[in-house]
Scaffold this active site. Structure first.
Site, short mmCIF file in Angstrom:
data_model
loop_
_atom_site.label_atom_id
_atom_site.label_comp_id
_atom_site.label_asym_id
_atom_site.label_seq_id
_atom_site.Cartn_x
_atom_site.Cartn_y
_atom_site.Cartn_z
CG PHE A 107 -0.41 0.48 2.49
CD1 PHE A 107 -0.65 1.77 2.94
CD2 PHE A 107 0.35 -0.36 3.30
CE1 PHE A 107 -0.14 2.22 4.14
CE2 PHE A 107 0.85 0.07 4.51
CZ PHE A 107 0.61 1.37 4.93
CE LYS A 108 3.67 1.44 4.78
NZ LYS A 108 4.85 1.21 5.54
CG ASP A 109 3.98 0.62 -4.50
OD1 ASP A 109 5.12 1.09 -4.34
OD2 ASP A 109 3.76 -0.58 -4.72
CG LEU A 166 6.26 6.20 -0.37
CD1 LEU A 166 6.78 4.97 0.33
CD2 LEU A 166 7.22 7.36 -0.20
CB THR A 189 8.10 2.90 4.21
OG1 THR A 189 6.78 3.11 4.67
CG2 THR A 189 8.71 4.26 3.89
#
Length: 496
Positions: free
Chosen positions: A111-113, A116, A146
């Site tokens: 989900f960090k994509d 980010l 992350t």
């Protein structure tokens, strides 16, 4: 004047959104928060017709008011493009009475994509807007996801360098391989002899080191952050909750203004805080269900009103949640303290000196929107196994923590009718060994990549490109250091 930001520890100084994004962390160690949470200015009927990119603009323009329409749309379109393997960007999958919001279709399958992919573009645009001449050095601590997402986002972005610290023995083999094989002349990856909290504290100390900042400035550098403490990470995360609601409404799963619940597997508290911000923008969210693993510091906080990090640090099968200092909780504490920076600063000082703080009864009454619980390692594994056997749908360990806590929520509250979205935060391919072990112990003797292929067959899902490309990728980083050596490692990398 547009929406301004201030530190959770000092409300006197005001910053524009671009200035807050550039700084990452306030000079006093606080986190940037908007002076107020803006309301959505589009109707649900309008949202129902929007693409993910259009939804992102509708949400983010309310927070990033010093960005022009052209600047913001340019950042959004560069972020949410063909690097995601589905046109929807964040599809919803119905399974076993809940809606799984798949946030793992980006380049690093976590989900960090979602945030980010856009942060580098927001940061570079912010630097131009503020006439910054220095190169931006991104310093980041990661509990697993992350790091790779930030590395992928910033790799070879002109005017930036990125240094990622991760706990050497606290991430999955796939997570580590993804990081240490990252290409990019401006990237650097370092394992630390310690846990995530120690890595995160080390990074924060460098941000607060005035002498080091002066030293960096002379060399033509300034620090910024890609962690979820950066408001430029938090704002894009609000988008997918708004998008999920609009999809449910567009598909006829919910009526107009019908409330939904949201379940989030929670470590650093950023992802669930984004859902809280979405609710405060006017999105009809009922309960915010905060799911913890055996590092249940947040569960204990919601149960007792005391935040206490003085406990054993557990290494679990959901490593991105192996956290005892949930940094983003500070933004919530500031809000329920009546946006009182002085009061919040006292709580944070207590956390630094004694490792704990206790909120007032009045503040606790403002947490009524939240429900907290946790799952044990055994429960997490049984959730994966049962969901697969009942539906054929395979989830990763972090999502399983959320699904397990959702079952506990239903039993505790008898709220079985409210439509519920579970944030599915990582692809099962990122944690193949834990996932396959949960399904059947017969896979124990397989290698990590044999497990990948077996999982693909079992779930009838194509192996993600992010996994395919690291099968034979060369390891480019093998630096390991102690926590107190982190500043020197940064200096050495920047002098190369």
């Amino acid at each position: 004047m547009g929406l301004m930001y201030s530190s959770t520890r000092n409300g006197d100084k005001k910053f524009t959104a671009s200035q807050a994004i550039l700084k990452g962390l306030a000079d006093d160690g606080g986190l940037f928060v908007p002076e107020s949470i803006p309301a959505l200015d589009v109707t649900i009927d309008e949202l129902a017709k929007m693409s993910y990119q259009e939804t992102a603009y509708a949400v983010m323009k309310q927070f990033l008011t010093d960005f022009t329409e052209e600047e913001l749309k340019n950042c959004i379109n560069k972020a949410y493009d063909s690097k995601f393997d589905t046109e929807e960007i964040a599809p919803l999958v119905q399974a076993d009475g809940a809606y799984y919001l798949e946030l793992f279709h980006g380049p690093t399958i976590a989900f960090k994509d979602m945030a980010l992919s856009i942060l580098p573009h927001l940061l570079i645009t912010s630097a131009r807007k503020n006439n910054v001449k220095n190169d931006i050095v991104i310093l980041t601590a990661t509990s697993g996801d992350t790091g790779k997402a930030a590395l992928a986002g910033f790799a070879d972005v002109e005017g930036t360098k990125i240094i990622v610290f991760y706990p050497k023995h606290g991430v999955s083999p796939i997570q580590e391989k993804q990081m240490v094989t990252q290409k990019g002349a401006n990237t650097f990856v370092v394992g630390i002899n310690g846990n995530f909290d120690q890595a995160q504290t080390g990074v924060k100390q460098m941000f607060n080191d005035k002498a080091m900042a002066e030293e960096m400035d002379k060399e033509g550098y300034q620090f910024s952050s890609a962690n979820s403490i950066n408001i430029g990470r938090l704002v894009p995360q609000i988008v997918y909750y708004v998008y999920a609601y609009s999809r449910l409404y567009a598909n006829g799963a919910i009526a107009k203004d019908e409330k939904i619940n949201v379940v989030v597997p929670t470590g650093n508290f950023g992802n669930i805080l984004a859902a809280f911000y979405a609710k405060n923008m006017g999105l009809p969210i009922g309960k915010l269900i905060c799911a913890s693993n055996e590092n249940k510091v947040l569960y204990d906080f919601f149960s007792t009103g005391t935040y206490d990090k003085n406990r054993e640090f557990m290494l679990t099968s959901s490593p991105s949640m192996d956290i005892l200092i949930s940094s983003n909780l500070e933004r919530l504490i500031y809000r329920i303290a009546g946006n009182d920076a002085k009061k919040n600063a006292e709580f944070m000082k207590d956390l630094t000196t004694s490792g704990k703080y206790e909120i007032t009864d009045e503040m606790r009454t403002q947490l009524a929107d939240f429900y907290g619980n946790y799952t044990s390692e055994e429960e997490t594994a049984s959730v994966i196994k049962k969901l697969f056997e009942d539906t054929g749908y395979i989830i990763d360990t972090h999502t399983a923590v959320a699904a397990g806590v959702y079952e506990k929520y239903k039993k505790d509250t008898n709220d079985v009718d409210t439509k519920t979205v579970i944030a599915s935060t990582a692809s099962p391919f990122k944690f193949t060994r834990s996932v396959m072990d949960a399904i059947d112990h017969k896979y124990d003797s397989m290698t990590d990549f044999e497990l990948v292929d077996e999982l693909s067959k079992l779930g009838n899902v194509k192996v993600p490109q992010a996994i395919e490309e690291i099968r034979s990728a060369e390891v480019l980083y093998d630096t390991v250091c102690d926590v107190d050596e982190m500043p020197d490692v940064v200096r050495r990398f920047l002098k190369k």
